[in-house]
Design an enzyme around this catalytic site. Structure first.
Site, PDB file in Angstrom:
ATOM      1  CD  GLU A 265      -1.606   2.202   2.100  1.00 45.42           C
ATOM      2  OE1 GLU A 265      -1.081   3.210   1.553  1.00 45.42           O
ATOM      3  OE2 GLU A 265      -1.818   2.109   3.309  1.00 45.42           O
ATOM      4  CB  CYS A 302      -2.515   5.891   3.271  1.00 43.16           C
ATOM      5  SG  CYS A 302      -3.440   4.952   4.505  1.00 43.16           S
TER       6      CYS A 302
END
Length: 525
Positions: A265, A302
């Site tokens: 990720e 994120c």
């Protein structure tokens, strides 16, 4: 809990073999006791070999036993909540209350995965019964279940020292799948990592599992990470961090004699599109609300909604003014590490060099590694012309994009690379335009948010934290939510087996009372 600074390899605490480090408090610029051990290739080998030794017994634990183990970890995390939150705050400069919430959330994730294990649906059991009289050829009995991949290496993240770290979702989902875990702890929060690691280590011992079910290693530079990825007994890797770091691990894993999956990720700007009727009706509300959400964790998340896009028309000025006002009152906050702060400064300068205009700034930072809140503005033409402006700035910096019309909005949407999330704000009058935008966003993200903001995210059966490259290295999977377990399992079919040799989930009497797909029909019999 008295911190030892040791590596945690199986049941043992292992002292330094490759140097030591101390944690650093970025809020005051001071090192923190104690010293924490670094290990090397020998410690990696020991941890991974123990994990491999644990696979056969741990992956065959029954649902009740494995679920009880996960529940015990949750209980133990909650028992050290105050101590863990205080240490995480000391090592990051972020508020204790934030980490208390992170502990509660993380314990909840372990409990949810315990439920997943008890339910057994993740095994995806399918049975095609024998048809000995079928013509022109008979069919043998076929029974399928998913099994654990084997030892999993988890790279702890810097920005969430608990929920994306040692006891984070990657660890929880891998353990739920039946995979032993070797964690590479992040050096930004070694004390918080040790507390979590010892919680899991204690749970392994109390339940009576093989000691190799969990280990924690730490090292300087890239060597220890490379040793983990290279180890021939490792079967999968997870990573949360920069695109450069994630892709280095990914390429390394593909160059092994036996390539393995690396679930990364990496990067996302989580664009927010405001359609005309919503802009006219709620421009100020959207502009101010987005900035408030974007400043969570000093912009070091994120899912930060980093780029706000709206048409230059009714409501745009109100959106712009509200965003500026919110940025200007957002106090500077300590960033996680000096390195992240330095990267923020460079990337903010990169945006200005790319033609972005600074239209709002928060109070001037008082400390060396505080991040000042910044709001930049560009036109749609500028954003399309310079890909640099579409890159992530991991910090409290936001970009407002002034668009000329729907054609340009759709063109800009097509220009974005893969994202973890995308958001659209729309009223009923915008639905025709929203349908056009949706078909574009579906190809570029794993989660689309309507009339809300991309952060925070629920951890649930329907949640997704993934998306096309470079958001992740494999858009078929999620790293958050109950579906995260699917990264660590693979199918095995048992053909023509006698019933007493079959795994329990596949036996004729269904002793675990699982839902199974039998001859194409769901059944609990």
């Amino acid at each position: 809990m008295t911190l030892t600074g040791n590596l945690l390899i199986g049941r043992a605490g292992v002292p330094a073999t490759a140097g030591t480090m101390k944690a650093f408090n970025p809020a005051v610029g001071e090192l923190i006791e104690p010293e924490f051990a670094f290990g090397g290739a020998a410690e990696v080998d020991r941890a991974v070999r123990l994990a491999d030794e644990a696979v056969d017994s741990y992956s065959h634990t029954g649902p009740a036993e494995r679920a009880a183990f996960l529940d015990l970890i949750a209980d133990k995390l909650e028992a050290v909540k105050d101590e863990l939150a205080a240490r995480a705050s000391l090592e990051t400069g972020l508020p204790i209350a934030q980490f208390e919430g992170e502990v509660v959330r993380t314990a909840g994730v372990f409990r949810k995965f315990a439920t997943v294990v008890r339910q057994g649906r993740f095994l995806q059991v399918a049975i095609d019964t024998a048809q000995p009289d079928r013509q022109p050829t008979p069919r043998m009995d076929h029974r399928l279940q998913k099994v654990a991949l084997g030892p999993v290496v988890v790279f702890g993240a810097s920005n969430f020292p608990i929920s994306y770290s040692v006891a984070g979702g990657d660890t929880a989902s891998a353990l739920a799948a039946g995979c032993p875990v070797v964690i590479k702890a992040h050096n930004a929060h070694p004390g918080a990592s040790e507390i979590q690691g010892r919680v899991i280590q204690e749970a392994v011992a109390e339940v009576g599992l093989h000691e190799g079910v969990f280990s924690l290693v730490r090292g300087a530079g890239n060597e220890i990470g490379e040793a983990l990825v290279d180890h021939p007994l490792v079967r999968a890797v997870t990573f949360t961090g920069s695109e450069g770091g994630g892709m280095a691990l990914y390429h390394r894993a593909q160059q092994r004699p036996e390539p393995i999956p690396v679930f990364t990720e990496m990067t996302s700007v989580n664009p927010t599109f405001v359609l005309p009727a919503a802009l006219a009706a709620r421009g100020a509300e959207i502009g101010g609300g987005l900035v408030q959400r974007a400043m969570y964790n000093a912009g070091q998340a994120c899912l930060k909604p980093a780029i706000l896009l709206a048409l230059d028309g009714p409501g745009f000025q109100e959106l712009r003014d509200a965003a500026i006002a919110e940025v200007e009152k957002a106090a500077a906050r300590t960033m996680l590490t000096p390195g992240i702060h330095d990267s923020y400064v460079r990337n903010a300068q990169r945006m200005e060099n790319g033609g972005a205009t600074l239209i709002g700034a928060g109070p001037v930072p008082a400390r060396a590694w505080d991040g000042q809140s910044l709001l930049y503005e560009v036109t749609g033409e500028q954003l399309l012309a310079d890909p640099v402006l579409r890159k992530e700035v991991f910090s409290p910096a936001i970009l407002l994009v002034r668009l000329t019309g729907m054609d340009q909005l759709l063109e800009v949407a097509r220009a974005f690379r893969g994202q973890l999330s995308a958001t659209l704000h729309a009223e009923a009058a915008d639905h025709a335009a929203a349908e056009q935008l949706l078909s574009i966003l579906e190809r570029r993200t794993g989660r689309i948010v309507f009339n809300a903001f991309s952060i925070p995210q629920e951890v649930s059966y329907a949640s997704t934290h993934g998306g096309p490259f470079p958001a992740t290295s494999d858009s078929r999977f999620t790293s958050v939510g109950m579906g995260a377990i699917e990264r660590f399992i693979r199918p095995v079919t048992y053909q023509n087996f006698p019933d007493d040799l079959l795994p329990q989930p596949l036996r004729e009497a269904n002793p675990l009372h699982l839902w199974r797909l039998v001859d194409g029909e769901l059944s609990q019999h």
